[in-house]
Design an enzyme around this catalytic site. Structure first.
Site: not given
Length: 672
Positions: A80, A340
């Protein structure tokens, strides 16, 4: 002379023009450089757990330059803008080429755009097809170069470049097209991501794989010519197929992610303690656990490292969706009855207070505790048995007897010291809390068991990657009591077909079969599992041992290949059979002995706060010799009524004296 005047005038005009040009650039008002980013939740390794789109529905994930493969950066710049680091925002060579092509074709063909000009276009969302648009980009590009350095401009491109559909930025693109972060891109993948932004909709690989492939291969060919890839790499990359579908953005730990974002709404990137691999494994386990069930049973799983306090997995439900199981509810945070599962803490506090020892004999027979008459789950009674056996078989009468002797408030205080926030019905704890008559969350239970696994010291359980610094590690149990509980729970009977060697665990089932629990730990991890219905209605036949325990053991298998061993007993541990214990510890005797019969601790008084190095204690009444215990550990036996107990260490200590008749007296003091 005229020539000198003309030259001077020309120089003056050039300088004026330059100043005017500089003023034109410097007066450029750039658009906001900050833009909404997708909120991300990452794990302990920085891997993505979950992300959210921005308000307009786009995936735009914040990306730093060092989070992208350098080979991709090299390809991008070469393709680019190969003079990116040399120009000031505009590349004169490329620009002249673009102007020449435009004049020849009568329209803008390539434009000669630099990366900085592309960033300018992305910031303003401007057009590249008109002279006015190009001029605006040139001006903004020159201004950006004066305000930012090259790495900032490149980072802007990495975060703004379009990659088709609602994907913006290289991180979102890499995750969407390849299912991985951009630091791990291959040459073929890098080339595709270089190519797509030039025409993001036409080159979308899921829309037109042929166009995407051709564009990628053109990038690779140029990289071959530039020497950025060799022939072998080029050949291997060009035969790779481009992806024809998008990967789904990760959506792991959705419940916790939502909670984290609600607590920190202004943060874009959240770093958690979770491990993505473990989280995914336990989410799959949760889904498997309810698969094929038509009774709306739901599941929640929490796993943490009790050596560091880090939560490594948090599964709020079997599936994060609006289904019959109410999957959107985070059931790790739901207040439930623990059944429990609090019994180990009751016994642990009893060990600390010198009430009992694992080998103490305790009665399991029908008992009325002032109008409260609990029964064992199976309706049977075992008579006299060891505390160890009573806990391993989760008998109700013995644990209520111990809780009555020590006081229910000590259990609630223990939970709070562990970091839990129990909800007590009516605000006052009764004996029923030993059997689940209190509200806790799955995370509360995980905190409590983490303290037991951590030698009795509370753990800073957290999901933040960094400790807050505000945590005070309260002692929940003495180290001896904590080890004794772990030793007992290692021998709790396993579900059919499960080995589970080396894992200490406890199950629980709440009243009416509404909640099934299993919580276990080894030398490093705690795993807590809840199963039931999200609306709290009963699940007939649901038991913690049958429903939740197999899931818990399976979770350990998925977390790691080997179990970490539980630590050896502390030096002060009293490892004796029942017959060799001090007389008062051979058989459990509830409190209530009168002053005329038993001893009384004259000093220190109960609840006292003392600033002493060595503690002196005094006893009245009772029959010599007297055995003194500190936090359940024998200190000395003496006929003297005033003794030096030595250095006990700062913090709370439970002192117990046992006389020759086996009668006891107890106080709790704070040593500063």
């Amino acid at each position: 002379m005229n020539r000198l005047v003309i030259l001077a005038l020309a120089l003056w005009l050039a300088a004026a023009g330059r100043d005017q040009f500089d003023s034109w650039i410097d007066n450029t008002v750039p658009p906001p450089l900050e833009i909404a980013q997708s909120v991300e939740v990452r794990d302990m390794h920085g891997d993505l757990l979950r992300a959210y789109t921005v308000a307009d529905g786009r995936w735009r994930m914040q990306t730093a330059l060092d989070e992208v493969d350098p080979a991709y950066i090299a390809m991008l710049l070469r393709y680019e803008d190969k003079r990116f680091y040399d120009h000031a925002g505009v590349d004169p060579v490329a620009l002249m080429r673009g102007v020449g092509q435009a004049l020849w074709h009568g329209r803008i063909v390539s434009g000669g755009s630099t990366l900085t000009m592309q960033v300018a276009r992305l910031l303003e969302d401007g057009s590249t097809g008109t002279w006015g648009g190009k001029l605006r980009q040139i001006r903004l590009a020159l201004a950006l170069e004066r305000q930012l350095d090259k790495s900032d401009i490149l980072t802007l491109y990495l975060n703004r470049a379009p990659f088709g559909g609602n994907i913006e930025g290289v991180r979102a693109a890499s995750l969407a097209w390849f299912g991985k972060p951009p630091i791990r891109l291959t040459p073929a993948q890098s080339a595709l991501l270089v190519a797509i932004p030039q025409s993001p909709e036409r080159r979308r690989p899921d829309r037109d794989a042929q166009a995407a492939t051709a564009a990628r291969d053109r990038v690779l060919a140029r990289m071959l010519g530039a020497g950025l890839v060799d022939a072998e790499t080029y050949a291997g990359a060009t035969i790779r197929a481009v992806p024809d579908t998008r990967y789904a953005v990760p959506a792991l730990a959705p419940h916790l992610a939502d909670r984290v974002i609600a607590q920190n709404p202004d943060t874009v990137q959240h770093a958690l303690t979770l491990d993505r691999t473990v989280q995914r494994a336990l989410e799959n386990l949760a889904s498997d656990a309810v698969a094929g069930r038509s009774d709306r049973v739901q599941v929640a799983i929490l796993a943490l490292d009790h050596t560091s306090g880090e939560i490594v997995a948090s599964v709020g439900s079997a599936a994060y969706r609006a289904d019959g199981r109410a999957g959107f509810i985070d059931l790790t945070q739901a207040m439930r009855s623990p059944g429990s599962t609090l019994k180990p803490l009751v016994y642990g506090i009893g060990f600390d207070q010198g009430l009992i020892h694992p080998e103490t004999l305790i009665a399991d027979r029908p008992t009325d505790f002032g109008g409260y008459a609990p029964q064992n789950f199976d309706g049977l009674y075992r008579g006299e048995l060891r505390v160890r056996t009573a806990l391993q078989h989760s008998l109700n009468i013995p644990v209520v007897s111990v809780l009555e002797a020590m006081g229910p408030q000590h259990l609630i205080a223990g939970l709070r010291r562990a970091g839990a926030a129990p909800e007590v019905p009516g605000g006052r704890a009764g004996l029923a809390v030993a059997l689940g008559g209190v509200g806790v969350t799955l995370e509360d239970l995980a905190r409590s068991y983490a303290a037991i696994a951590n030698g009795g010291l509370a753990v800073d359980v957290r999901w933040q990657s960094e400790p807050s610094g505000a945590f005070t590690p309260h002692r929940v149990l003495g180290d001896v009591a904590a080890w004794q509980i772990a030793d007992i729970l290692l021998e709790v009977p396993r579900p059919v077909g499960v080995q589970g060697t080396g894992i200490a665990y406890k199950t629980g089932t709440s009243y009416g079969h509404r909640d099934a629990w299993a919580i276990g730990f080894d030398g490093r991890h705690v795993v807590a599992v809840w199963m039931g219905r999200a609306d709290g209605t009963p699940v007939p036949g649901a038991f913690g041992g049958d429903l939740a325990a197999p899931v818990m053991f399976a979770a350990f298998d998925r977390i790691k290949p080997q179990i970490d061993p539980i630590a050896a007993p502390p030096a002060a541990t009293l490892l004796l059979p029942t017959a060799q214990l001090p007389q008062a510890l051979q058989r459990f005797r509830p409190r209530g002995v009168s002053a005329e019969q038993g001893p009384r601790i004259a000093f220190p008084p109960d609840g006292a706060a003392l600033e002493v190095d060595r503690l002196t204690a005094k006893v009245r009444d009772g029959q010599a010799p007297f055995t003194w215990l500190a936090n359940g550990t024998p200190v000395l036996t003496s006929h003297a009524r005033e003794v030096d107990l030595g250095v006990l260490g700062a913090g709370y200590s439970a002192l117990t004296v046992i006389d020759a008749a086996g009668d006891t007296a107890r106080v709790q003091v704070l040593l500063e």
